[in-house]
Design an enzyme around this catalytic site. Sequence first.
Site, PDB file in Angstrom:
ATOM      1  N   LYS A 128       0.827  -1.260  -0.073  1.00 29.38           N
ATOM      2  CA  LYS A 128      -0.116   0.116   0.062  1.00 29.38           C
ATOM      3  C   LYS A 128       0.931   1.167   0.131  1.00 29.38           C
ATOM      4  CE  LYS A 128      -4.251  -1.595   2.299  1.00 29.38           C
ATOM      5  NZ  LYS A 128      -5.213  -1.544   3.198  1.00 29.38           N
ATOM      6  N   LYS A 219      -5.449 -10.759  -6.577  1.00 30.14           N
ATOM      7  CA  LYS A 219      -6.399 -10.907  -5.711  1.00 30.14           C
ATOM      8  C   LYS A 219      -7.661  -9.790  -6.021  1.00 30.14           C
ATOM      9  CE  LYS A 219      -6.164  -8.693  -1.778  1.00 30.14           C
ATOM     10  NZ  LYS A 219      -5.860  -8.114  -0.279  1.00 30.14           N
ATOM     11  N   LYS A 222     -11.010  -4.688  -3.182  1.00 27.39           N
ATOM     12  CA  LYS A 222     -11.863  -3.332  -3.311  1.00 27.39           C
ATOM     13  C   LYS A 222     -11.100  -2.089  -3.836  1.00 27.39           C
ATOM     14  CE  LYS A 222     -11.969  -3.412   1.693  1.00 27.39           C
ATOM     15  NZ  LYS A 222     -12.821  -4.070   2.792  1.00 27.39           N
TER      16      LYS A 222
END
Length: 357
Positions: A128, A219, A222
Amino acid sequence: MPEASSPQASAGTAAAPPRVLSGIQPTADSFHLGNYLGALRQWVSMQDTHDAFYCVVDLHAITVEHDPALLRRRTKVAVAQLLAMGLDPDRATVFVQSHVPEHAELAWVLSCLTGFGEAGRMTQFKDKSSKQGTGGTSVGLFTYPILQAADILLYSPDPTQGERALRVPVGEDQRQHLELTRTLAQRFNHRFGDTFVPPEAHIPAGAAKITDLQEPDAKMSKSASSPQGIIDVLEEPGPMRKKIMRAVTDTGSDVVYDEEKKAGVTNLLRIYSALEGTSVQDLERRYEGSGYGQFKKDLAQVVLDTFTPIRERTLKLLDDEEQLDRLLAKGADRACEVAAATMETVRERVGFVRRGR
Ligand code: TYM
């Protein structure tokens, strides 16, 4: 060494069922198929066999930039979806993380036991933060896994009151965070006396990592998936069907499981198998010679049959927000009871002076 007795009396006795704790972020307008198969379905079944605590982790949701009104809305929608999937407030404690201030307090104590390098090795943080750059990366994102450890350990049974497991149903992507939580539990116990049961990750065999329908090596996520790659629980039937029909499959036409050469079909087989409860081998046999089209059409129907009732119940639950608030207040009361008892033990063991009356 502190004494063996502890104020975690409400944690129960040796005869009490094992504990389960898990959490989910309210960072999207809907949960997705990966959340459902990797975690949420297990939350529902485990409420019958465990003393269950499930939270919507709004403190985690602010580790990236967010809109306050949207967060409030998504938190409510998240709770409604959990209830619509079958969580029953009489059988499980369903609550919002920020309603229980002990989560942040224990996170502080655990952060003082975590090495800087140890936190820096968390792969989710590395992924991230590399996308956001150092400027856009908050300290909260760095310490995120420590807050997750606190979420879990606050609901630890008292290890001095008999053997009782602490299970955490999650998808594969949470394995490393669970390992850190175990390490921190053991480190705390070693330094301050037996306080926490090291938790066990409960990761489903076939559905631990549902992948993106357009990029079957990544994966379903969202934050990272394109709208075409992700199936939302609250999605309308039309678009849901289309996305499955357009899912990337592989050259050839055989419906066979092959992770390396046929990642797309393999992902769809896993989804089908998990939703219908049929083995992958039986599905391969059923679709032998029939091509991808029929297979996808039937799978779309299975997905719709699963999510349509959940969508309808969610919308109904959202019509009565006061009732949702009442259920959450009840959940917070029960969670606070356990969290307060754990924190009292932690404060005493760490050496904080008890506040006088
Ligand atoms: P979150 O909100 O990203 O996801 C919720 C759950 O869904 C699982 N999951 C998946 N499983 C299979 N395939 C996928 N594609 C997929 N995508 C997501 C996740 O593994 C997770 O179980 N850090 C956690 C939230 C958290 C938590 C906790 C979890 C905070 N405190 C305490 C357990 C215990 C997270 O970001 O989940």
